[in-house]
Design a protein around this motif. Structure first.
Motif, PDB file in Angstrom:
ATOM      1  N   TYR A  97       0.811  -1.210   0.000  1.00 55.98           N
ATOM      2  CA  TYR A  97       0.000   0.000   0.000  1.00 55.98           C
ATOM      3  C   TYR A  97       0.850   1.269   0.000  1.00 55.98           C
ATOM      4  O   TYR A  97       0.455   2.282  -0.562  1.00 55.98           O
ATOM      5  N   ARG A  98       2.041   1.205   0.564  1.00 54.52           N
ATOM      6  CA  ARG A  98       2.961   2.348   0.504  1.00 54.52           C
ATOM      7  C   ARG A  98       3.423   2.558  -0.938  1.00 54.52           C
ATOM      8  O   ARG A  98       3.486   3.687  -1.423  1.00 54.52           O
ATOM      9  N   TRP A  99       3.730   1.460  -1.651  1.00 55.51           N
ATOM     10  CA  TRP A  99       4.131   1.560  -3.055  1.00 55.51           C
ATOM     11  C   TRP A  99       3.000   2.125  -3.906  1.00 55.51           C
ATOM     12  O   TRP A  99       3.248   2.885  -4.834  1.00 55.51           O
ATOM     13  N   ILE A 100       1.760   1.780  -3.589  1.00 55.52           N
ATOM     14  CA  ILE A 100       0.615   2.344  -4.318  1.00 55.52           C
ATOM     15  C   ILE A 100       0.527   3.842  -4.055  1.00 55.52           C
ATOM     16  O   ILE A 100       0.369   4.639  -4.986  1.00 55.52           O
ATOM     17  N   ALA A 101       0.658   4.236  -2.791  1.00 54.29           N
ATOM     18  CA  ALA A 101       0.568   5.660  -2.429  1.00 54.29           C
ATOM     19  C   ALA A 101       1.672   6.475  -3.089  1.00 54.29           C
ATOM     20  O   ALA A 101       1.453   7.634  -3.465  1.00 54.29           O
ATOM     21  N   LYS A 102       2.855   5.880  -3.252  1.00 51.19           N
ATOM     22  CA  LYS A 102       3.976   6.587  -3.872  1.00 51.19           C
ATOM     23  C   LYS A 102       3.928   6.531  -5.398  1.00 51.19           C
ATOM     24  O   LYS A 102       4.764   7.127  -6.059  1.00 51.19           O
ATOM     25  N   GLY A 103       2.987   5.792  -5.951  1.00 51.50           N
ATOM     26  CA  GLY A 103       2.874   5.682  -7.402  1.00 51.50           C
ATOM     27  C   GLY A 103       3.804   4.645  -8.008  1.00 51.50           C
ATOM     28  O   GLY A 103       3.959   4.595  -9.223  1.00 51.50           O
ATOM     29  N   ILE A 104       4.425   3.824  -7.179  1.00 54.20           N
ATOM     30  CA  ILE A 104       5.314   2.774  -7.679  1.00 54.20           C
ATOM     31  C   ILE A 104       4.488   1.659  -8.313  1.00 54.20           C
ATOM     32  O   ILE A 104       4.806   1.188  -9.397  1.00 54.20           O
ATOM     33  N   LEU A 105       3.438   1.252  -7.620  1.00 53.97           N
ATOM     34  CA  LEU A 105       2.512   0.244  -8.146  1.00 53.97           C
ATOM     35  C   LEU A 105       1.271   0.932  -8.687  1.00 53.97           C
ATOM     36  O   LEU A 105       0.876   1.992  -8.183  1.00 53.97           O
ATOM     37  N   PRO A 106       0.630   0.335  -9.695  1.00 49.51           N
ATOM     38  CA  PRO A 106      -0.623   0.922 -10.192  1.00 49.51           C
ATOM     39  C   PRO A 106      -1.733   0.832  -9.154  1.00 49.51           C
ATOM     40  O   PRO A 106      -1.710  -0.031  -8.278  1.00 49.51           O
TER      41      PRO A 106
ATOM     42  N   ALA B 115      11.725  -3.246  -7.290  1.00 41.76           N
ATOM     43  CA  ALA B 115      11.101  -2.233  -6.442  1.00 41.76           C
ATOM     44  C   ALA B 115      11.864  -2.162  -5.123  1.00 41.76           C
ATOM     45  O   ALA B 115      12.297  -3.170  -4.591  1.00 41.76           O
ATOM     46  N   SER B 116      12.017  -0.980  -4.608  1.00 40.57           N
ATOM     47  CA  SER B 116      12.690  -0.830  -3.327  1.00 40.57           C
ATOM     48  C   SER B 116      11.679  -0.787  -2.197  1.00 40.57           C
ATOM     49  O   SER B 116      10.506  -0.572  -2.430  1.00 40.57           O
ATOM     50  N   ASN B 117      12.122  -0.967  -0.991  1.00 46.63           N
ATOM     51  CA  ASN B 117      11.231  -0.943   0.171  1.00 46.63           C
ATOM     52  C   ASN B 117      11.132   0.443   0.769  1.00 46.63           C
ATOM     53  O   ASN B 117      10.943   0.597   1.945  1.00 46.63           O
ATOM     54  N   ASP B 118      11.280   1.464  -0.022  1.00 49.51           N
ATOM     55  CA  ASP B 118      11.201   2.854   0.478  1.00 49.51           C
ATOM     56  C   ASP B 118       9.836   3.185   1.004  1.00 49.51           C
ATOM     57  O   ASP B 118       8.859   2.993   0.427  1.00 49.51           O
TER      58      ASP B 118
END
Length: 72
Positions: free
Chosen positions: A31-40, A69-72
């Motif tokens: 969900y963090r990757w989604i919020a950052k725009g990394i995942l669609p 993908a990184s764990n940022d």
């Protein structure tokens, strides 16, 4: 006659399958990757059912093959 055996790209992938495809990151990381725009963004079909189009995830995985993908 040769047949193509590709999976339908219009099917929806649930979060459990998505996590497996991404190497089992935590749910909060997804969900963090989604919020950052990394995942669609997922598509919401009902209040309790969300999923990602398989074609979107395939595109994401293909574009991140080398870097990941990184764990940022």
């Amino acid at each position: 006659m040769e047949k193509s055996v590709s999976a339908p790209t219009n099917r929806l992938i649930r979060v459990k399958e998505l996590r497996q495809m991404l190497g089992n990151p935590s749910l909060s990381t997804v969900y963090r990757w989604i919020a950052k725009g990394i995942l669609p963004e997922p598509q919401r079909l009902t209040p309790r059912f969300i999923g990602w189009r398989a074609s979107d995830i395939e595109d994401f995985l293909n574009s991140h093959k080398n870097g990941g993908a990184s764990n940022d």
